[in-house]
Design a protein around this motif. Structure first.
Motif, PDB file in Angstrom:
ATOM      1  N   ASP A  50     115.934 136.192  46.015  1.00  0.00           N
ATOM      2  CA  ASP A  50     115.432 135.206  45.056  1.00  0.00           C
ATOM      3  C   ASP A  50     113.942 135.041  45.324  1.00  0.00           C
ATOM      4  OD1 ASP A  50     117.922 134.376  43.764  1.00  0.00           O
ATOM      5  OD2 ASP A  50     118.436 133.576  45.744  1.00  0.00           O
ATOM      6  N   VAL A  51     113.116 135.186  44.285  1.00  0.00           N
ATOM      7  CA  VAL A  51     111.666 135.093  44.431  1.00  0.00           C
ATOM      8  C   VAL A  51     111.172 133.865  43.684  1.00  0.00           C
ATOM      9  CG1 VAL A  51     109.454 136.223  43.957  1.00  0.00           C
ATOM     10  CG2 VAL A  51     111.454 137.593  44.613  1.00  0.00           C
ATOM     11  N   ASN A  52     110.260 133.106  44.327  1.00  0.00           N
ATOM     12  CA  ASN A  52     109.654 131.931  43.705  1.00  0.00           C
ATOM     13  C   ASN A  52     108.146 132.179  43.645  1.00  0.00           C
ATOM     14  OD1 ASN A  52     108.468 129.437  43.106  1.00  0.00           O
ATOM     15  ND2 ASN A  52     110.134 128.312  44.103  1.00  0.00           N
ATOM     16  N   GLN A  53     107.640 132.516  42.476  1.00  0.00           N
ATOM     17  CA  GLN A  53     106.215 132.785  42.306  1.00  0.00           C
ATOM     18  C   GLN A  53     105.369 131.531  42.520  1.00  0.00           C
ATOM     19  OE1 GLN A  53     104.864 135.689  42.012  1.00  0.00           O
ATOM     20  NE2 GLN A  53     106.651 136.932  41.567  1.00  0.00           N
ATOM     21  N   ASN A  54     105.930 130.364  42.250  1.00  0.00           N
ATOM     22  CA  ASN A  54     105.170 129.117  42.366  1.00  0.00           C
ATOM     23  C   ASN A  54     104.770 128.794  43.794  1.00  0.00           C
ATOM     24  OD1 ASN A  54     105.301 128.659  39.591  1.00  0.00           O
ATOM     25  ND2 ASN A  54     107.264 127.605  39.775  1.00  0.00           N
ATOM     26  N   ASP A  55     105.709 128.937  44.736  1.00  0.00           N
ATOM     27  CA  ASP A  55     105.359 128.614  46.119  1.00  0.00           C
ATOM     28  C   ASP A  55     105.134 129.857  46.988  1.00  0.00           C
ATOM     29  OD1 ASP A  55     107.923 129.531  46.638  1.00  0.00           O
ATOM     30  OD2 ASP A  55     108.671 127.634  47.425  1.00  0.00           O
ATOM     31  N   THR A  57     107.202 132.418  47.888  1.00  0.00           N
ATOM     32  CA  THR A  57     108.246 132.753  48.847  1.00  0.00           C
ATOM     33  C   THR A  57     109.267 133.696  48.218  1.00  0.00           C
ATOM     34  OG1 THR A  57     109.624 130.859  48.246  1.00  0.00           O
ATOM     35  CG2 THR A  57     108.080 130.532  50.066  1.00  0.00           C
ATOM     36  N   GLN A  79     113.635 133.814  54.883  1.00  0.00           N
ATOM     37  CA  GLN A  79     112.619 133.374  53.935  1.00  0.00           C
ATOM     38  C   GLN A  79     111.314 134.069  54.293  1.00  0.00           C
ATOM     39  OE1 GLN A  79     112.341 129.229  52.844  1.00  0.00           O
ATOM     40  NE2 GLN A  79     110.112 129.350  52.759  1.00  0.00           N
ATOM     41  N   GLU A  81     107.355 134.233  53.648  1.00  0.00           N
ATOM     42  CA  GLU A  81     106.245 133.439  53.130  1.00  0.00           C
ATOM     43  C   GLU A  81     105.015 134.339  53.066  1.00  0.00           C
ATOM     44  OE1 GLU A  81     105.886 129.999  55.636  1.00  0.00           O
ATOM     45  OE2 GLU A  81     108.028 129.585  55.481  1.00  0.00           O
TER      46      GLU A  81
END
Length: 166
Positions: A50-55, A57, A79, A81
């Motif tokens: 799962d990728v979160n472009q906003n933070d 990670t 995770q 970072e």
């Protein structure tokens, strides 16, 4: 199978521990095998990502395996970072849920591990068990410098040393 792996690793590794390291609040540890070339690429394999472009990670889950050179790290969750300025540069890897790190004949287990890539430092915390050449050491925190192959165990350190052969 994991318990067999743990038993095998516990039987393999710990003679390079400083001989006077028996009990204490902090014990210096010398490693022969827990080293890594921190310039090598980091390969991650897992069941899901799962990728979160906003933070910035990425979270890998399920049978996570991290490989960098000869170092292997396994955990249920990792995770990743990325750097704040360079989103392609890995800053830290945070493995949780029971971690096993193996490099050469040495192995360490803990509840979690944080690998700061640029510093070449791995911090393992929570019921840490280190095995080297058949001896074991346990504590609550192990800080490993992957470049120099040295570390420090903290938190009610206990060591079991095997006597040499006569």
């Amino acid at each position: 199978m994991l318990s067999q792996f743990r038993a095998l690793m516990a039987g393999l590794t710990m003679a390079a521990i400083v001989p006077l390291a028996a009990f204490g609040q902090g014990t210096e540890v010398s490693f022969g095998g827990i080293r890594a070339d921190t310039k090598q690429p980091v390969e991650v394999t897992a069941d899901q990502l799962d990728v979160n472009q906003n933070d910035g990670t990425a979270i890998f889950t399920g049978n996570v395996i991290v490989i960098q050179g000869e170092m292997r790290l396994t955990a249920p969750r990792l995770q990743v970072e990325y750097g704040t300025e360079d989103k392609t540069e890995i800053e830290r890897l945070h493995a949780t849920g029971g971690v096993t790190m193996v490099s050469g004949p040495e192995a360490a287990e803990a509840q979690e591990a944080v690998y700061t890539v640029a510093a070449g430092e791995v911090v393992l915390t929570g019921d840490v068990l280190l095995t080297q050449a058949g001896s074991t050491m346990s504590g609550q925190k192990l800080v490993v410098d992957l470049d120099t192959g040295t570390g420090q165990m903290e938190g009610r350190v206990k060591t079991i040393l095997l006597p040499g052969k006569k």
